[in-house]
Design a protein around this motif. Sequence first.
Motif, PDB file in Angstrom:
ATOM      1  N   HIS A   3      46.871  25.737  40.290  1.00 57.60           N
ATOM      2  CA  HIS A   3      47.730  25.429  41.431  1.00 57.60           C
ATOM      3  C   HIS A   3      48.732  24.329  41.089  1.00 57.60           C
ATOM      4  O   HIS A   3      49.886  24.373  41.530  1.00 57.60           O
ATOM      5  CB  HIS A   3      46.878  25.008  42.636  1.00 57.60           C
ATOM      6  N   MET A  15      50.593  32.934  37.271  1.00 57.87           N
ATOM      7  CA  MET A  15      50.654  31.989  36.161  1.00 57.87           C
ATOM      8  C   MET A  15      49.526  32.271  35.176  1.00 57.87           C
ATOM      9  O   MET A  15      48.415  32.649  35.579  1.00 57.87           O
ATOM     10  CB  MET A  15      50.531  30.556  36.687  1.00 57.87           C
ATOM     11  N   ARG A  34      56.438  31.321  42.615  1.00 57.42           N
ATOM     12  CA  ARG A  34      55.240  32.007  42.133  1.00 57.42           C
ATOM     13  C   ARG A  34      53.984  31.530  42.849  1.00 57.42           C
ATOM     14  O   ARG A  34      53.928  30.426  43.381  1.00 57.42           O
ATOM     15  CB  ARG A  34      55.088  31.796  40.623  1.00 57.42           C
ATOM     16  N   THR A  35      52.994  32.400  42.813  1.00 55.23           N
ATOM     17  CA  THR A  35      51.661  32.056  43.299  1.00 55.23           C
ATOM     18  C   THR A  35      50.762  31.864  42.079  1.00 55.23           C
ATOM     19  O   THR A  35      51.095  32.333  40.982  1.00 55.23           O
ATOM     20  CB  THR A  35      51.109  33.174  44.197  1.00 55.23           C
ATOM     21  N   PRO A  36      49.625  31.182  42.219  1.00 57.94           N
ATOM     22  CA  PRO A  36      48.774  30.896  41.056  1.00 57.94           C
ATOM     23  C   PRO A  36      48.385  32.125  40.243  1.00 57.94           C
ATOM     24  O   PRO A  36      48.255  32.048  39.018  1.00 57.94           O
ATOM     25  CB  PRO A  36      47.544  30.228  41.687  1.00 57.94           C
ATOM     26  N   ASN A  50      57.331  26.000  40.261  1.00 59.40           N
ATOM     27  CA  ASN A  50      58.181  26.305  41.414  1.00 59.40           C
ATOM     28  C   ASN A  50      59.178  25.191  41.688  1.00 59.40           C
ATOM     29  O   ASN A  50      60.340  25.450  42.044  1.00 59.40           O
ATOM     30  CB  ASN A  50      57.323  26.549  42.655  1.00 59.40           C
ATOM     31  N   THR A  88      51.436  25.756  38.948  1.00 60.59           N
ATOM     32  CA  THR A  88      52.262  26.641  39.773  1.00 60.59           C
ATOM     33  C   THR A  88      53.257  25.829  40.590  1.00 60.59           C
ATOM     34  O   THR A  88      54.447  26.161  40.660  1.00 60.59           O
ATOM     35  CB  THR A  88      51.385  27.477  40.720  1.00 60.59           C
TER      36      THR A  88
END
Length: 203
Positions: free
Chosen positions: A35, A30, A25-27, A42, A38
Amino acid sequence: MISPDQLRRYLAYDPETGVLFWRARTPDMMPSGCHVQTAAWNSRFADTPAGTGLKGYVRISICGQGYAAHRAAWALHYGEWPDGHIDHIDGDPANNRIANLRTATNSENQRNTKISRANSTGFTGVYFQKSKNKYRAEISAGGKRLYLGIFARLEDAVAARAEAERRHGYSKLHGLDADDRELLAGLLEELGHEVEHDRGVAS
């Protein structure tokens, strides 16, 4: 409900095994947008099988919304959510291989279910009625429960149920557990090959 394209951001699907995997996932995916969270997510979940079991079925939660894994698998493979029910052809709700999934009406889906654990006779749709010391047979068809009769002998009740299954187009695998379904499916496949062979010889 998210679109299939959005779903692909969260999940990957292997149609050969039926397993869905979490994507990294990217921020922005979420809730917190953090970050650090995230990266932690991950590290723990990315590329691992997604979902938890519930009564044999696999369920997946994305952004607080629950999805049945077999419906998500269909959407990922075909690019659209199914309109109606998705039936597991072999009756195993955890087997989400694309070859094992098909669209079905509610009635068709019910025709391909295995026997209830609460059934003491061992035959789907046949129940022992203690008050009469006899066996009752019934079947579901067209959204209704149909009474087939009450019988002194178990075999007569089973025969009535079997005839009703043929009449209403029930699956040959209906009422069997996973092992028996696999065995019968193999026997039917072998029989089909033998029939085709005999036809070839005859021609």
